[in-house]
Design an enzyme around this catalytic site. Structure first.
Site, PDB file in Angstrom:
ATOM      1  N   CYS A 117       0.809  -1.390   0.241  1.00  0.00           N
ATOM      2  CA  CYS A 117      -0.052   0.322  -0.023  1.00  0.00           C
ATOM      3  C   CYS A 117       0.922   1.639   0.069  1.00  0.00           C
ATOM      4  CB  CYS A 117      -0.664  -0.255   0.527  1.00  0.00           C
ATOM      5  SG  CYS A 117      -1.566  -1.444   1.556  1.00  0.00           S
ATOM      6  N   HIS A 256      -4.742   6.330   2.379  1.00  0.00           N
ATOM      7  CA  HIS A 256      -4.678   5.529   1.764  1.00  0.00           C
ATOM      8  C   HIS A 256      -5.859   5.080   2.156  1.00  0.00           C
ATOM      9  CE1 HIS A 256      -4.057   1.556   0.148  1.00  0.00           C
ATOM     10  NE2 HIS A 256      -3.980   0.455   1.483  1.00  0.00           N
ATOM     11  N   ASN A 286      -9.946  -1.509  -1.125  1.00  0.00           N
ATOM     12  CA  ASN A 286      -8.673  -0.862  -1.040  1.00  0.00           C
ATOM     13  C   ASN A 286      -7.474  -1.055  -2.643  1.00  0.00           C
ATOM     14  OD1 ASN A 286      -5.655  -0.910  -0.505  1.00  0.00           O
ATOM     15  ND2 ASN A 286      -6.217  -1.885   1.424  1.00  0.00           N
TER      16      ASN A 286
HETATM   17  O1  UT7 Z   1      -4.432  -2.182   3.237  1.00  0.00           O
HETATM   18  C1  UT7 Z   1      -2.938  -2.460   3.988  1.00  0.00           C
HETATM   19  C2  UT7 Z   1      -2.927  -2.357   5.412  1.00  0.00           C
HETATM   20  N1  UT7 Z   1      -4.147  -2.862   5.648  1.00  0.00           N
HETATM   21  C3  UT7 Z   1      -4.940  -2.380   6.777  1.00  0.00           C
HETATM   22  O2  UT7 Z   1      -5.217  -1.321   6.665  1.00  0.00           O
HETATM   23  C4  UT7 Z   1      -6.858  -2.821   7.662  1.00  0.00           C
HETATM   24  C5  UT7 Z   1      -6.521  -2.594   9.148  1.00  0.00           C
HETATM   25  N2  UT7 Z   1      -7.141  -3.373   9.558  1.00  0.00           N
HETATM   26  C6  UT7 Z   1      -9.129  -3.401   9.191  1.00  0.00           C
HETATM   27  O3  UT7 Z   1      -9.417  -2.357   8.895  1.00  0.00           O
HETATM   28  C7  UT7 Z   1      -9.785  -3.842  10.115  1.00  0.00           C
HETATM   29  O4  UT7 Z   1      -9.003  -5.079  11.311  1.00  0.00           O
HETATM   30  C8  UT7 Z   1     -10.575  -5.398   9.682  1.00  0.00           C
HETATM   31  C9  UT7 Z   1     -11.406  -4.657   8.647  1.00  0.00           C
HETATM   32  C10 UT7 Z   1     -10.336  -5.764   9.193  1.00  0.00           C
HETATM   33  C11 UT7 Z   1     -11.919  -5.883  10.409  1.00  0.00           C
HETATM   34  O5  UT7 Z   1     -12.269  -5.126  11.469  1.00  0.00           O
HETATM   35  P1  UT7 Z   1     -12.433  -5.536  13.353  1.00  0.00           P
HETATM   36  O6  UT7 Z   1     -13.229  -4.099  13.362  1.00  0.00           O
HETATM   37  O7  UT7 Z   1     -10.898  -5.344  13.269  1.00  0.00           O
HETATM   38  O8  UT7 Z   1     -12.718  -6.432  13.620  1.00  0.00           O
HETATM   39  P2  UT7 Z   1     -12.289  -7.895  13.962  1.00  0.00           P
HETATM   40  O9  UT7 Z   1     -11.264  -8.051  13.509  1.00  0.00           O
HETATM   41  O10 UT7 Z   1     -11.891  -7.435  15.429  1.00  0.00           O
HETATM   42  O11 UT7 Z   1     -13.185  -8.819  13.942  1.00  0.00           O
HETATM   43  C12 UT7 Z   1     -14.381  -8.721  15.104  1.00  0.00           C
HETATM   44  C13 UT7 Z   1     -15.725  -9.796  14.338  1.00  0.00           C
HETATM   45  C14 UT7 Z   1     -14.638 -11.180  14.937  1.00  0.00           C
HETATM   46  O12 UT7 Z   1     -15.879 -11.757  15.026  1.00  0.00           O
HETATM   47  P3  UT7 Z   1     -15.941 -12.063  16.858  1.00  0.00           P
HETATM   48  O13 UT7 Z   1     -13.884 -12.986  17.165  1.00  0.00           O
HETATM   49  O14 UT7 Z   1     -15.935 -10.884  17.740  1.00  0.00           O
HETATM   50  O15 UT7 Z   1     -17.075 -13.201  16.835  1.00  0.00           O
HETATM   51  C15 UT7 Z   1     -15.155 -11.459  13.221  1.00  0.00           C
HETATM   52  O16 UT7 Z   1     -14.387 -13.048  12.764  1.00  0.00           O
HETATM   53  O17 UT7 Z   1     -16.304 -10.209  13.163  1.00  0.00           O
HETATM   54  C16 UT7 Z   1     -16.000 -10.468  12.616  1.00  0.00           C
HETATM   55  N3  UT7 Z   1     -15.451 -10.672  11.109  1.00  0.00           N
HETATM   56  C17 UT7 Z   1     -16.957 -10.365  10.206  1.00  0.00           C
HETATM   57  N4  UT7 Z   1     -18.374 -10.499  10.496  1.00  0.00           N
HETATM   58  C18 UT7 Z   1     -19.118  -9.777   8.783  1.00  0.00           C
HETATM   59  C19 UT7 Z   1     -14.109 -10.387  10.689  1.00  0.00           C
HETATM   60  N5  UT7 Z   1     -14.820  -9.977   9.234  1.00  0.00           N
HETATM   61  C20 UT7 Z   1     -15.580 -10.107   8.979  1.00  0.00           C
HETATM   62  C21 UT7 Z   1     -16.619 -10.112   7.807  1.00  0.00           C
HETATM   63  N6  UT7 Z   1     -18.230 -10.106   8.221  1.00  0.00           N
HETATM   64  N7  UT7 Z   1     -16.250 -10.215   6.624  1.00  0.00           N
END
Ligand code: UT7
Length: 335
Positions: A117, A256, A286
């Site tokens: 990125c 970004h 992204n």
């Molecule tokens: O470009 C390179 C750099 N990349 C980034 O900057 C990305 C950085 N990360 C993020 O943007 C976020 O961490 C994500 C969007 C990837 C995830 O968001 P989050 O608020 O950190 O969610 P999480 O990983 O803490 O997951 C929360 C819950 C989990 O369920 P439990 O364990 O709480 O029951 C996940 O399993 O959401 C669940 N989950 C989803 N649910 C529905 C994860 N992905 C999904 C999904 N749909 N697509």
């Protein structure tokens, strides 16, 4: 007499987004997710995806052709082509070489650069050095990625986040406008959190790597999020503040587009209102190295920038790699 120090000025922009739209509703049919979850956690509504056979060089070629047509210049005038991508058409020859042949830039050399990125920012730094040293008069910097080629559409943690696209800028010398300052960083200890394991020299493609789905993006989203929020906000603040730019001094902040919440944190630290922040994550998600040049091309097309405007570019991604760049905009707004 003091020698003139030329800056690398952006004198043209172009972009290409594939026609095919993949909406959150489309993704709901592939994995256990919802439009509501994706929009509230990321700000993404839809993304573009290439058609079969379309890849990074073709998208980049289309973006450059648009740029050259807008500027009414011939490809033969180009001295160098730098392509930031993590999804080259193939391991070698370089995507830059394929593009050089496509556009018939017979006087250009060029190379690929891999920094996910942050790749476009790093490419800008390299292109700017070629211009300010006097070695080149016209350099094209491309950011392009075909993320759909390395996404596992069975993994809801990653497949919702990315899209395909390409953007390009032309750099030329200027005494007044262009790249003023930048700060770029790499911290390889973050490598384990965002990567594609196989397909390189350490783990060449085999039945085993394919069966284990090691040719796809792996991300520990939470860890990357934590580092990205701090990394992008701090480095943007550092570059802005040492150039005495705060709040209303910044005409456009172009971050970004990985997550709207990461963008909001950086914008807050810089003291910006919504109208000062470029957002297209809702439409394109992204697009990795393509994100910043697509944003620049959109801002240019939509007359969001005027001659002399203060622009801050900022990115964070795999590596970890991150950075920010201050540009004094050198293209007049179109009539
Ligand atoms: O470009 C390179 C750099 N990349 C980034 O900057 C990305 C950085 N990360 C993020 O943007 C976020 O961490 C994500 C969007 C990837 C995830 O968001 P989050 O608020 O950190 O969610 P999480 O990983 O803490 O997951 C929360 C819950 C989990 O369920 P439990 O364990 O709480 O029951 C996940 O399993 O959401 C669940 N989950 C989803 N649910 C529905 C994860 N992905 C999904 C999904 N749909 N697509």
């Amino acid at each position: 007499m003091k020698p003139i120090q030329f800056r690398a000025n952006i004198t043209g922009t172009g972009k290409y987004l594939p026609e095919k739209v993949l909406s959150n509703q489309d993704i709901e049919k592939l994995v256990d997710t919802s439009d509501e979850w994706i929009q509230t956690r990321t700000g993404i509504r839809e993304r573009r995806i290439v058609k079969n056979g379309q890849a990074t060089a073709e998208m980049s070629t289309n973006a450059i052709i648009q740029l050259l047509e807008k500027r009414d210049i011939s490809a033969e005038e180009i001295d160098a082509i730098i392509v930031a991508t993590i999804t080259p058409d193939m391991m070698f020859p370089s995507t830059a070489a394929i593009i050089q042949s496509n556009i018939k830039a017979k006087n250009a050399w060029g190379y690929d650069l891999s920094s996910a990125c942050s790749g476009f920012l790093f490419g800008m730094q390299s292109g700017a050095a070629l211009i300010s040293s006097g070695q080149c008069k016209k350099v094209i910097v491309v950011g392009a990625d075909t993320m759909s080629s390395i996404l596992n559409f069975e993994d809801r943690n990653t497949c919702i986040l990315f899209g395909d696209g390409a953007g390009a800028v032309l750099l030329e010398p200027s005494e007044e406008y262009g790249v003023i300052d930048s700060e770029l960083r790499v911290d390889g200890s973050g490598g384990e959190y965002l990567k594609m394991d196989a397909g390189g020299s350490r783990l060449p493609a085999s039945h085993h790597t394919v069966d284990n789905k090691q040719h796809f993006v792996y991300q520990d989203g939470k860890s990357v999020f934590k580092h990205a929020v701090k990394g992008m906000a701090d480095i943007s603040y550092q570059v802005a503040s040492r150039n005495n730019l705060m709040g209303s001094d910044i005409d456009l902040f172009i971050p970004h587009q990985a997550n709207k919440r990461i963008i909001d944190a950086a914008a807050k630290k810089l003291g910006l209102s919504d109208s000062q922040v470029m957002i297209n994550i809702d439409r394109f998600a992204n697009t990795t190295a393509a994100t910043l040049p697509i944003c620049l091309a959109e801002a240019d097309e939509e007359n969001m920038l005027s001659l002399g405007d203060n622009v801050i570019l900022s990115a964070f991604g795999a590596g970890f790699s991150w950075g920010a760049m201050y540009i004094k905009w050198g293209l007049p707004a179109y009539a």
